[in-house]
Design an enzyme around this catalytic site. Structure first.
Site, PDB file in Angstrom:
ATOM      1  N   LEU A  76       1.029  -1.188   0.085  1.00  0.00           N
ATOM      2  CA  LEU A  76       0.100   0.051   0.173  1.00  0.00           C
ATOM      3  C   LEU A  76       0.829   1.165  -0.011  1.00  0.00           C
ATOM      4  O   LEU A  76       0.126   2.310   0.195  1.00  0.00           O
ATOM      5  CB  LEU A  76      -0.865  -0.097   1.385  1.00  0.00           C
ATOM      6  CG  LEU A  76      -1.941  -1.229   1.205  1.00  0.00           C
ATOM      7  CD1 LEU A  76      -2.760  -1.359   2.383  1.00  0.00           C
ATOM      8  CD2 LEU A  76      -2.718  -1.370  -0.136  1.00  0.00           C
ATOM      9  N   CYS A  77       2.207   1.147  -0.246  1.00  0.00           N
ATOM     10  CA  CYS A  77       2.979   2.453  -0.370  1.00  0.00           C
ATOM     11  C   CYS A  77       2.688   3.120  -1.844  1.00  0.00           C
ATOM     12  O   CYS A  77       2.459   2.527  -2.681  1.00  0.00           O
ATOM     13  CB  CYS A  77       4.465   1.864  -0.201  1.00  0.00           C
ATOM     14  SG  CYS A  77       5.038   1.498   1.404  1.00  0.00           S
ATOM     15  N   HIS A  78       2.867   4.170  -1.726  1.00  0.00           N
ATOM     16  CA  HIS A  78       2.870   5.152  -3.184  1.00  0.00           C
ATOM     17  C   HIS A  78       4.033   5.416  -3.651  1.00  0.00           C
ATOM     18  O   HIS A  78       5.102   5.042  -3.062  1.00  0.00           O
ATOM     19  CB  HIS A  78       2.406   6.637  -2.356  1.00  0.00           C
ATOM     20  CG  HIS A  78       1.071   6.696  -1.924  1.00  0.00           C
ATOM     21  ND1 HIS A  78       0.738   6.509  -0.666  1.00  0.00           N
ATOM     22  CD2 HIS A  78      -0.109   7.026  -2.631  1.00  0.00           C
ATOM     23  CE1 HIS A  78      -0.446   6.663  -0.410  1.00  0.00           C
ATOM     24  NE2 HIS A  78      -1.074   7.028  -1.406  1.00  0.00           N
ATOM     25  N   MET A 114       8.683   4.295   5.361  1.00  0.00           N
ATOM     26  CA  MET A 114       9.035   2.932   4.588  1.00  0.00           C
ATOM     27  C   MET A 114       9.939   2.798   3.922  1.00  0.00           C
ATOM     28  O   MET A 114      10.879   1.854   3.886  1.00  0.00           O
ATOM     29  CB  MET A 114       7.520   2.590   3.876  1.00  0.00           C
ATOM     30  CG  MET A 114       6.425   2.644   4.972  1.00  0.00           C
ATOM     31  SD  MET A 114       6.784   1.392   6.364  1.00  0.00           S
ATOM     32  CE  MET A 114       7.154  -0.011   5.800  1.00  0.00           C
ATOM     33  N   GLU A 115      10.400   3.985   2.950  1.00  0.00           N
ATOM     34  CA  GLU A 115      11.599   3.863   2.222  1.00  0.00           C
ATOM     35  C   GLU A 115      12.982   3.874   3.071  1.00  0.00           C
ATOM     36  O   GLU A 115      13.819   2.932   2.603  1.00  0.00           O
ATOM     37  CB  GLU A 115      11.588   5.097   1.310  1.00  0.00           C
ATOM     38  CG  GLU A 115      10.539   4.998   0.170  1.00  0.00           C
ATOM     39  CD  GLU A 115       8.926   5.293   0.653  1.00  0.00           C
ATOM     40  OE1 GLU A 115       8.308   4.727  -0.176  1.00  0.00           O
ATOM     41  OE2 GLU A 115       8.756   5.723   1.781  1.00  0.00           O
ATOM     42  N   ASP A 129      24.190 -11.586   2.836  1.00  0.00           N
ATOM     43  CA  ASP A 129      24.517 -12.351   1.797  1.00  0.00           C
ATOM     44  C   ASP A 129      25.846 -12.209   1.168  1.00  0.00           C
ATOM     45  O   ASP A 129      26.317 -13.430   0.735  1.00  0.00           O
ATOM     46  CB  ASP A 129      23.469 -11.802   0.677  1.00  0.00           C
ATOM     47  CG  ASP A 129      23.572 -12.509  -0.800  1.00  0.00           C
ATOM     48  OD1 ASP A 129      23.520 -13.564  -0.749  1.00  0.00           O
ATOM     49  OD2 ASP A 129      23.958 -11.847  -1.757  1.00  0.00           O
TER      50      ASP A 129
END
Length: 159
Positions: A76-78, A114-115, A129
């Site tokens: 739901l992020c833009h 969120m970013e 990794d």
């Protein structure tokens, strides 16, 4: 007053928040996280002697790339027109860890928390990794929002 969950409509269906009526403001967010590693891994990172090369350089680019694609990963992020994204690292010798910090900025109608959280997490996953052949027991921990500003909720600063 308790905050509301604004990603749901009246029927409980998931929705993308409509930010069209908001005024654009400068918005900044910074997040951090740690990866705890073995002493040999920390020495390989600091000495740049790992077989895969400059791990922190690759992790920095991976984090920035993740910032730019957050809207594709979190449902739901833009999609956002970012003006700045940076990932930096700090070696914590005594803790045998690497601290990552991601800062994101834009002028827009929605925040970039969120970013920043996505960028720092992917940067740490990239370190994992690139080092997993040496140590599978690494631990990613402490991913959190440190700071945000802009928008109607104002400034948040983690204590």
């Amino acid at each position: 007053m308790e905050p509301t969950m604004n990603h749901f409509d009246r029927e409980g269906n998931a929705i993308m928040v409509d930010v069209g009526g908001k005024e654009p403001t400068v918005r900044t967010a910074t997040a951090e996280g740690l990866i705890r590693v073995s002493r040999p891994v920390l020495e390989a990172i600091t000495g740049r002697t790992a077989a895969k090369g400059d791990m922190l350089g690759v992790a920095r680019v991976a984090g920035i790339m993740a910032v730019k694609r957050t809207w594709e990963l979190i449902p739901l992020c833009h999609p956002l027109a970012l003006s700045h994204a940076a990932v930096d690292f700090e070696i914590l010798e005594e803790q045998c860890a690497v601290r990552a910090e991601c800062t994101v900025r834009l002028t827009g109608r929605t925040g970039v928390e969120m970013e920043a959280l996505t960028g720092v997490t992917v940067a740490l996953l990239t370190v994992y990794d690139m080092c997993k052949a040496m140590d599978k027991g690494m631990e990613i921990t402490g991913v959190r929002l440190l700071y945000k500003e802009g928008g109607k909720s104002g400034v948040y600063h983690c204590v």
